[in-house]
Design a protein around this motif. Structure first.
Motif, mmCIF file in Angstrom:
data_model
loop_
_atom_site.group_PDB
_atom_site.id
_atom_site.type_symbol
_atom_site.label_atom_id
_atom_site.label_comp_id
_atom_site.label_asym_id
_atom_site.label_seq_id
_atom_site.Cartn_x
_atom_site.Cartn_y
_atom_site.Cartn_z
ATOM 1 N N HIS A 43 0.515 -1.314 -0.494
ATOM 2 C CA HIS A 43 -0.162 -0.486 -0.026
ATOM 3 C C HIS A 43 0.723 1.217 -0.087
ATOM 4 O O HIS A 43 -0.183 1.683 0.173
ATOM 5 C CB HIS A 43 -1.513 0.734 0.822
ATOM 6 N N GLU A 59 -1.431 5.688 -6.348
ATOM 7 C CA GLU A 59 -1.815 4.716 -5.377
ATOM 8 C C GLU A 59 -2.324 3.748 -6.580
ATOM 9 O O GLU A 59 -3.208 3.881 -8.022
ATOM 10 C CB GLU A 59 -2.597 5.190 -4.829
ATOM 11 N N ILE A 60 -1.519 2.539 -6.793
ATOM 12 C CA ILE A 60 -1.765 1.518 -7.520
ATOM 13 C C ILE A 60 -3.073 0.701 -7.417
ATOM 14 O O ILE A 60 -3.710 0.373 -6.887
ATOM 15 C CB ILE A 60 -0.832 0.309 -7.763
ATOM 16 N N GLN A 61 -4.063 1.027 -8.731
ATOM 17 C CA GLN A 61 -5.650 0.243 -8.854
ATOM 18 C C GLN A 61 -5.489 -0.986 -9.850
ATOM 19 O O GLN A 61 -4.629 -0.506 -10.504
ATOM 20 C CB GLN A 61 -6.666 0.786 -8.955
ATOM 21 N N ILE A 62 -6.215 -1.976 -9.344
ATOM 22 C CA ILE A 62 -6.372 -3.324 -10.075
ATOM 23 C C ILE A 62 -7.822 -3.607 -10.408
ATOM 24 O O ILE A 62 -8.504 -4.324 -9.214
ATOM 25 C CB ILE A 62 -4.653 -4.449 -9.801
ATOM 26 N N PHE A 63 -8.195 -3.631 -11.351
ATOM 27 C CA PHE A 63 -9.542 -3.646 -12.040
ATOM 28 C C PHE A 63 -9.094 -5.198 -13.323
ATOM 29 O O PHE A 63 -8.999 -4.416 -14.150
ATOM 30 C CB PHE A 63 -10.426 -2.396 -12.284
ATOM 31 N N ILE A 67 -3.726 -3.065 -15.003
ATOM 32 C CA ILE A 67 -3.756 -1.897 -13.679
ATOM 33 C C ILE A 67 -3.689 -0.359 -13.829
ATOM 34 O O ILE A 67 -2.940 0.452 -15.276
ATOM 35 C CB ILE A 67 -2.139 -2.646 -13.401
ATOM 36 N N SER A 68 -4.312 0.481 -13.078
ATOM 37 C CA SER A 68 -3.617 1.929 -13.332
ATOM 38 C C SER A 68 -3.095 2.654 -12.476
ATOM 39 O O SER A 68 -3.117 1.888 -10.746
ATOM 40 C CB SER A 68 -5.147 2.821 -13.420
ATOM 41 N N VAL A 70 -4.080 6.142 -9.526
ATOM 42 C CA VAL A 70 -4.808 6.937 -9.261
ATOM 43 C C VAL A 70 -3.890 7.513 -8.402
ATOM 44 O O VAL A 70 -3.156 7.543 -7.306
ATOM 45 C CB VAL A 70 -5.918 6.319 -8.268
ATOM 46 N N THR A 72 -3.445 11.335 -5.406
ATOM 47 C CA THR A 72 -3.424 11.011 -4.922
ATOM 48 C C THR A 72 -3.078 12.562 -4.260
ATOM 49 O O THR A 72 -3.872 12.729 -3.663
ATOM 50 C CB THR A 72 -3.002 10.422 -3.716
#
Length: 85
Positions: A43, A59-63, A67-68, A70, A72
């Motif tokens: 995190h 921050e890394i987001q995986i959906f 991978i993207s 965001v 902050t």
């Protein structure tokens, strides 16, 4: 210079996930599928760089296997320089 000219300027965006120090001998022995351990945790914030200059944190987001990053907050250049970049 018009805004359309500014919009045409290429900017390379990169994301710094973490760092690792390896002996050159170990690096040369690495092949496909080698894993390089980083000093980052799950995190931790990442650095977002524009033409190798820090511009933001994210921050890394995986959906769904995508991978993207965001954004902050704005980057603190002095924090980045303190890392030894």
């Amino acid at each position: 210079m018009s805004i359309s000219q500014v919009g045409a300027v290429p900017v390379e965006i990169s994301v710094l996930l973490g760092r690792s120090v390896l002996p050159m001998q170990q690096l040369l022995r690495m092949g496909r599928g080698a894993v390089i351990p980083l000093d980052a945790r799950e995190h931790d914030e990442v650095w977002i760089l524009a033409n190798n200059h820090p511009v933001a944190r994210g921050e890394i987001q995986i959906f769904e296997e995508k991978i993207s990053i965001v954004v902050t907050r704005q980057a603190d250049v002095y924090d980045y320089m303190a890392l030894g970049s």
